[in-house]
Structure formats: C-alpha cells, structure tokens
Write a protein that holds these residues in place. Structure first.
Motif, mmCIF file in Angstrom:
data_model
loop_
_atom_site.group_PDB
_atom_site.id
_atom_site.type_symbol
_atom_site.label_atom_id
_atom_site.label_comp_id
_atom_site.label_asym_id
_atom_site.label_seq_id
_atom_site.Cartn_x
_atom_site.Cartn_y
_atom_site.Cartn_z
ATOM 1 N N VAL A 25 36.749 42.177 22.999
ATOM 2 C CA VAL A 25 36.454 42.460 24.363
ATOM 3 C C VAL A 25 36.423 43.978 24.392
ATOM 4 O O VAL A 25 37.696 44.364 24.035
ATOM 5 C CB VAL A 25 37.161 41.883 25.516
ATOM 6 C CG1 VAL A 25 36.880 42.517 26.765
ATOM 7 C CG2 VAL A 25 37.136 40.395 25.624
ATOM 8 N N GLU A 26 35.317 44.766 24.864
ATOM 9 C CA GLU A 26 35.327 46.295 25.230
ATOM 10 C C GLU A 26 35.415 46.426 26.762
ATOM 11 O O GLU A 26 34.495 46.238 27.358
ATOM 12 C CB GLU A 26 34.046 46.704 24.431
ATOM 13 C CG GLU A 26 34.095 48.078 24.672
ATOM 14 C CD GLU A 26 32.600 48.701 24.178
ATOM 15 O OE1 GLU A 26 32.328 49.801 24.776
ATOM 16 O OE2 GLU A 26 31.789 48.129 23.603
ATOM 17 N N PRO A 27 36.606 47.116 27.148
ATOM 18 C CA PRO A 27 36.555 47.138 28.658
ATOM 19 C C PRO A 27 36.050 48.473 28.976
ATOM 20 O O PRO A 27 35.877 49.374 28.209
ATOM 21 C CB PRO A 27 38.174 47.625 28.850
ATOM 22 C CG PRO A 27 38.954 46.990 27.789
ATOM 23 C CD PRO A 27 37.862 47.044 26.520
ATOM 24 N N LEU A 28 35.011 48.165 30.010
ATOM 25 C CA LEU A 28 34.077 49.391 30.378
ATOM 26 C C LEU A 28 34.692 49.894 31.776
ATOM 27 O O LEU A 28 34.471 51.285 32.006
ATOM 28 C CB LEU A 28 32.673 48.823 30.387
ATOM 29 C CG LEU A 28 32.233 48.210 29.182
ATOM 30 C CD1 LEU A 28 30.688 47.674 29.541
ATOM 31 C CD2 LEU A 28 32.114 49.382 28.008
ATOM 32 N N ALA A 29 35.319 49.218 32.672
ATOM 33 C CA ALA A 29 35.926 49.612 33.821
ATOM 34 C C ALA A 29 36.876 48.623 34.270
ATOM 35 O O ALA A 29 36.682 47.427 33.962
ATOM 36 C CB ALA A 29 34.784 49.807 35.022
ATOM 37 N N PHE A 30 37.868 49.027 34.741
ATOM 38 C CA PHE A 30 38.921 48.315 35.402
ATOM 39 C C PHE A 30 39.542 48.775 36.557
ATOM 40 O O PHE A 30 39.967 50.101 36.685
ATOM 41 C CB PHE A 30 40.103 47.968 34.348
ATOM 42 C CG PHE A 30 41.200 47.044 34.566
ATOM 43 C CD1 PHE A 30 41.034 45.831 34.663
ATOM 44 C CD2 PHE A 30 42.355 47.585 35.077
ATOM 45 C CE1 PHE A 30 42.084 44.860 34.834
ATOM 46 C CE2 PHE A 30 43.141 46.819 35.327
ATOM 47 C CZ PHE A 30 43.262 45.441 35.440
ATOM 48 N N GLU A 31 39.691 48.185 37.469
ATOM 49 C CA GLU A 31 40.310 48.710 38.713
ATOM 50 C C GLU A 31 41.321 47.818 39.452
ATOM 51 O O GLU A 31 40.949 46.487 39.920
ATOM 52 C CB GLU A 31 39.431 49.523 39.708
ATOM 53 C CG GLU A 31 38.965 48.562 40.963
ATOM 54 C CD GLU A 31 37.938 49.311 41.706
ATOM 55 O OE1 GLU A 31 38.032 49.432 42.948
ATOM 56 O OE2 GLU A 31 36.970 49.828 41.224
ATOM 57 N N LEU A 32 42.531 47.980 39.828
ATOM 58 C CA LEU A 32 43.491 47.357 40.526
ATOM 59 C C LEU A 32 43.501 47.722 41.930
ATOM 60 O O LEU A 32 43.584 49.100 42.292
ATOM 61 C CB LEU A 32 44.877 47.364 40.174
ATOM 62 C CG LEU A 32 44.897 46.484 38.928
ATOM 63 C CD1 LEU A 32 46.655 46.707 38.248
ATOM 64 C CD2 LEU A 32 44.537 45.029 38.841
ATOM 65 N N GLY A 33 43.586 46.724 42.882
ATOM 66 C CA GLY A 33 43.864 47.099 44.255
ATOM 67 C C GLY A 33 45.273 47.280 44.414
ATOM 68 O O GLY A 33 46.258 47.680 43.603
#
Length: 100
Positions: A25-33
């Motif tokens: 898996v290549e993470p492209l975007a990640f955001e946590l609330g």
C-alpha cells in the motif's frame, strides 16, 4: 483477504503486519479528525487515499480508529474500515476503485 489483515499480538507480529501493509500500500493522503480520550478509549474518525499494489488502483475511504490507552500506553488498536473495498482494490477489481 489481504496479507496484513487479522489479529496481531506483540511487537513482532505487529511489525510483520505493518511490513506487509507498507509493501502493498502506498499512502497518498491520510487525515484524522478530533481524538478525545474517554475512560481509556480514544475513537478517531478519519479518511485516507491509498494506491494498492500490485493492482495500481486507488481507493478513497473513511475509517474509524479505536485506541485503548492504559497507563499512558496504547494496549489495543483497532481499525474499522471498508475491508471489502480494500481487498477488491488490492486484487484489482475494476468496479470498486479508480485507476491510478
């Protein structure tokens, strides 16, 4: 099923799972609330975009993390996400993801 899925216990099993995940898996975007600890439980809503190998397909999805904290240490970590969408994207199902 993906090679990183399933229950893991202890540092070595977690390391193996993360190694399998990041090789596929290549993470492209990640955001946590917002994360808020309530009686040792920390739920965290989030979203991500990832490219899956070998298919090369991209998946955008939402998820919720649930951490359990005991004496300042994370003692349990669970991810609630679209596991079917992840598996299909990983395997290259053309109906569930966008081309990379």
């Amino acid at each position: 099923m993906t090679p990183w899925a399933g229950s893991r216990t202890g540092p070595e099993e977690i390391r193996q799972s993360l190694t399998a995940f990041f090789s596929a898996v290549e993470p492209l975007a990640f955001e946590l609330g917002t994360m808020l600890e309530i009686d040792g439980q920390v739920p965290a809503p989030g979203r991500y975009t990832s490219r899956f190998h070998p298919s090369g397909q991209v998946l955008e999805s939402e998820m919720i993390l649930r951490l359990t904290v005991t004496d300042g240490l994370i003692t349990d970590y669970r991810v609630f996400e679209d596991s079917l969408g992840i598996t299909r994207t990983h395997l290259g199902d053309p109906l569930t993801s966008t081309p990379g």
